[in-house]
Design an enzyme around this catalytic site. Structure first.
Site, PDB file in Angstrom:
ATOM      1  N   GLY A  15     -13.596  -2.926  -0.105  1.00  0.00           N
ATOM      2  CA  GLY A  15     -14.287  -4.034   0.552  1.00  0.00           C
ATOM      3  C   GLY A  15     -13.610  -4.424   1.856  1.00  0.00           C
ATOM      4  N   ASP A 107      -6.396  -2.430  -4.636  1.00  0.00           N
ATOM      5  CA  ASP A 107      -5.781  -1.635  -5.697  1.00  0.00           C
ATOM      6  C   ASP A 107      -6.482  -0.303  -5.928  1.00  0.00           C
ATOM      7  OD1 ASP A 107      -8.056  -2.776  -6.736  1.00  0.00           O
ATOM      8  OD2 ASP A 107      -7.096  -3.670  -8.482  1.00  0.00           O
ATOM      9  N   THR A 130      -7.527  -7.318   1.270  1.00  0.00           N
ATOM     10  CA  THR A 130      -8.561  -7.773   0.345  1.00  0.00           C
ATOM     11  C   THR A 130      -8.570  -9.288   0.316  1.00  0.00           C
ATOM     12  OG1 THR A 130      -9.174  -7.927  -1.999  1.00  0.00           O
ATOM     13  CG2 THR A 130      -6.898  -7.382  -1.532  1.00  0.00           C
ATOM     14  N   ASP A 132      -9.411 -11.078  -2.071  1.00  0.00           N
ATOM     15  CA  ASP A 132      -9.124 -11.579  -3.417  1.00  0.00           C
ATOM     16  C   ASP A 132      -7.660 -11.971  -3.619  1.00  0.00           C
ATOM     17  OD1 ASP A 132     -11.741 -11.078  -4.015  1.00  0.00           O
ATOM     18  OD2 ASP A 132     -11.356  -9.183  -5.042  1.00  0.00           O
ATOM     19  N   ARG A 176     -13.276 -11.679  -8.320  1.00  0.00           N
ATOM     20  CA  ARG A 176     -13.255 -10.754  -9.464  1.00  0.00           C
ATOM     21  C   ARG A 176     -12.451 -11.358 -10.614  1.00  0.00           C
ATOM     22  NH1 ARG A 176     -11.660  -4.696  -8.028  1.00  0.00           N
ATOM     23  NH2 ARG A 176      -9.826  -5.824  -7.316  1.00  0.00           N
TER      24      ARG A 176
END
Length: 328
Positions: A15, A107, A130, A132, A176
């Site tokens: 992403g 990851d 990322t 996240d 997530r």
């Protein structure tokens, strides 16, 4: 300087995240500083399999530091998951006389890079990119700070209409299995409740908390929900459950979605990306491979891929306590 490293390739995978362009820029200009050649790989790991390369120099990356997304593009690669696909990628790297690779991603990207190293002993260094912020071994990943600010700004706007109409707004944010965005943005925007996968609240406890908020005199409520939270089947099902059991509120749902990935990167993300990009080239010059370049206690550090992939990036318990206290 390692005599083996003369040409370094760089790619973005997974992403997109604000600040990836700044990281590419830093890698390219760091290569130029050390008189190394730099090659860009279009469309991430799939670009490796297809040999989609471009020469990059300092002027190739001008006016990029302020742009969101990634100009090298990103793509999932089913081909790279196969031995045959990885062999094609290795052949393309060798054909192009590329000696080392910098991968910018999460990851999944690091997992693929680690397998590639095991199979071909090819020098690869990673940069965490990322929103996240779910990579172990680094305090922050590129894009996280920008995403946080985007979420807070959106919640601020939603609160205006919540206050005007006595509404309960449930706002789903990305993350997530990680609740970093939800927890920090929830505190920053003054949310009454924050639901994250690391802390299972339960529907009954949520109802009791919302009733207390109503009884305390609050006329509107903001509930921030991480997309990985399992309190309900999905945020819409949870909203229906609340509406059925707490009829005094009009419940509305907003899913922020991919708007969180876009936009010009914050100053913090631009600086972080620049530091990690330079650090990645420095690591390759030192002869390191199979490591992620992260940030820990304001210092640039090298973390083995296996640790970054398999470790748990634990949620800050103190922030959970702060959220509980400040939402009364």
């Amino acid at each position: 300087m390692s005599s083996e490293i003369k040409r370094i390739a760089v790619l973005t995978s997974g992403g997109d995240a604000p600040g990836m362009n700044a990281a590419i820029r830093a890698v390219v200009r760091s290569c130029a500083f050390h008189k190394l050649e730099c090659i860009g790989v279009y469309r991430g790991l799939q670009g490796l399999v297809e040999g989609d390369f471009i020469e990059l120099g300092p002027r190739s990356v001008k006016n990029l530091i302020n742009r969101g997304g990634t100009f090298l593009k990103s793509a999932r690669s089913a081909d790279f998951r196969t031995k045959e696909g990885r062999q094609k990628a290795h052949n393309n790297l060798k054909k192009a006389n590329i000696d080392a690779l910098v991968v910018i991603g999460g990851d999944g990207t690091f997992t693929g890079a680690n397998v590639f190293i095991d199979e071909f002993s090819f020098p690869i260094v990673g940069i965490p990119g990322t929103i996240d912020n779910d990579i172990n071994g680094t305090d922050y990943s590129i894009g996280y700070d920008t995403a946080l600010n985007t979420v807070v700004q959106a919640i601020d706007k939603i609160r205006d209409t919540a206050n005007s109409h006595n509404r309960l707004f449930m706002i789903e944010v990305m993350g997530r299995d990680a609740g970093d965005i939800a927890l920090n943005a929830g505190i920053g925007a003054g949310a009454e409740e924050i639901l994250i996968p690391e802390e299972e609240m339960g529907r009954e406890k949520l109802l009791k908390s919302l009733k207390r908020s109503k009884e305390s005199g609050k006329t509107s409520t903001i509930v921030v929900v991480a997309e990985g939270d399992q309190i309900g089947k999905n945020i819409f099902g949870l909203a229906n459950y609340i509406q059925e059991n707490l009829s005094e509120y009009e419940v509305k749902v907003t899913v922020l979605g991919h708007v969180q990935r876009g936009g010009s990167p914050s100053c913090y993300d631009r600086v972080l990306a620049s530091r990690l990009g330079v650090g990645a080239v420095d690591a390759l010059i030192r002869g390191e491979r199979g490591v992620m370049i992260g940030i820990s206690h304001k210092k640039v550090v090298s973390v083995p891929f296996i640790e970054a992939i398999q470790g748990d990036n634990e949620i800050d318990i103190e922030l959970i306590r702060v959220a509980d206290i400040t939402s009364v």
